[in-house]
Design a protein around this motif. Sequence first.
Motif, PDB file in Angstrom:
ATOM      1  N   GLU A   1     -30.386  11.798  21.165  1.00 52.88           N
ATOM      2  CA  GLU A   1     -29.437  11.761  22.416  1.00 52.88           C
ATOM      3  C   GLU A   1     -30.200  11.605  23.521  1.00 52.88           C
ATOM      4  N   GLY A   2     -29.494  10.557  24.475  1.00 54.44           N
ATOM      5  CA  GLY A   2     -30.322  10.170  25.608  1.00 54.44           C
ATOM      6  C   GLY A   2     -29.177   9.584  26.813  1.00 54.44           C
ATOM      7  N   ILE A   3     -29.801   9.083  27.642  1.00 52.75           N
ATOM      8  CA  ILE A   3     -28.895   8.146  28.636  1.00 52.75           C
ATOM      9  C   ILE A   3     -29.272   6.552  28.376  1.00 52.75           C
ATOM     10  N   LEU A   4     -28.290   5.912  28.812  1.00 54.71           N
ATOM     11  CA  LEU A   4     -28.437   4.487  28.765  1.00 54.71           C
ATOM     12  C   LEU A   4     -28.339   4.054  30.125  1.00 54.71           C
ATOM     13  N   VAL A   5     -29.327   3.331  30.725  1.00 52.22           N
ATOM     14  CA  VAL A   5     -29.559   2.767  31.994  1.00 52.22           C
ATOM     15  C   VAL A   5     -29.804   1.218  31.809  1.00 52.22           C
TER      16      VAL A   5
ATOM     17  N   THR B   1     -41.687   3.165  30.002  1.00 46.99           N
ATOM     18  CA  THR B   1     -41.973   3.568  31.256  1.00 46.99           C
ATOM     19  C   THR B   1     -41.535   4.985  31.497  1.00 46.99           C
ATOM     20  N   VAL B   2     -41.945   5.569  32.549  1.00 49.85           N
ATOM     21  CA  VAL B   2     -41.727   6.946  32.905  1.00 49.85           C
ATOM     22  C   VAL B   2     -41.404   7.121  34.511  1.00 49.85           C
TER      23      VAL B   2
ATOM     24  N   ASN C   1     -30.656  -6.758  33.578  1.00 53.73           N
ATOM     25  CA  ASN C   1     -30.113  -7.299  32.381  1.00 53.73           C
ATOM     26  C   ASN C   1     -30.801  -6.765  31.318  1.00 53.73           C
ATOM     27  N   ARG C   2     -31.389  -5.587  31.202  1.00 53.82           N
ATOM     28  CA  ARG C   2     -31.978  -4.782  30.179  1.00 53.82           C
ATOM     29  C   ARG C   2     -31.234  -3.533  29.732  1.00 53.82           C
TER      30      ARG C   2
ATOM     31  N   ASP D   1     -36.991   0.117  25.944  1.00 55.16           N
ATOM     32  CA  ASP D   1     -35.985  -1.045  25.629  1.00 55.16           C
ATOM     33  C   ASP D   1     -35.310  -0.901  24.398  1.00 55.16           C
ATOM     34  N   ILE D   2     -33.822  -1.193  24.468  1.00 54.89           N
ATOM     35  CA  ILE D   2     -33.110  -0.969  23.074  1.00 54.89           C
ATOM     36  C   ILE D   2     -31.889  -1.904  23.086  1.00 54.89           C
TER      37      ILE D   2
END
Length: 189
Positions: A150-154, A128-129, A158-159, A176-177
Amino acid sequence: MRDRIIHKDGRALYDETQNDFRKRAWHVFYIRPRNERIAKQILANHGYEVFCPAIHETRQWKNRQRKKIWFPLFPNYLFVFTYHHEIYTIRRISQVVNFVYFAGKPSTITEKEVDGIRKMLEIGSLITVENQFSSGEHVRIVSGPLKGHEGILVKRRNRSRFGIRLKAISHSVFIDISQSDLEKLKNAD
């Protein structure tokens, strides 16, 4: 050490501590609507390395016919690996509106950001963008195909979603990760 080109009057033409114009970089170009494929083909024919991330989606028409359609991940944007002095030549192509710039200087994205997007596309999961920056924890991936990025975790619904920010065009790319593949970084950008 400052590296400058000095004019004979003693003025500095440009300061290379800000941006090294002798090195190739991924420059960002704004393209006319629905002209990403054509512009990519023209630039590739001229010998430029072009990156136009895209996804294929299956759409169903009213007559129940299914068709796979190519969609650019960043509509109206194209990334070209080139020297600074060539961006004006690229801008002359009719499908290219202009190069993206900030504070009067051409915007670039890093090789690591391009590599991260390429690997996200290779994985094949839902991408998704968003055209706004999301706030989240600054993380690094420690295992899997995106290891080292490296990046951000959002967290949404619940994902856990890992995102790479492209500040040059104010977009973020998410995938998704699993949280077990991530480590939190202490320093934030």
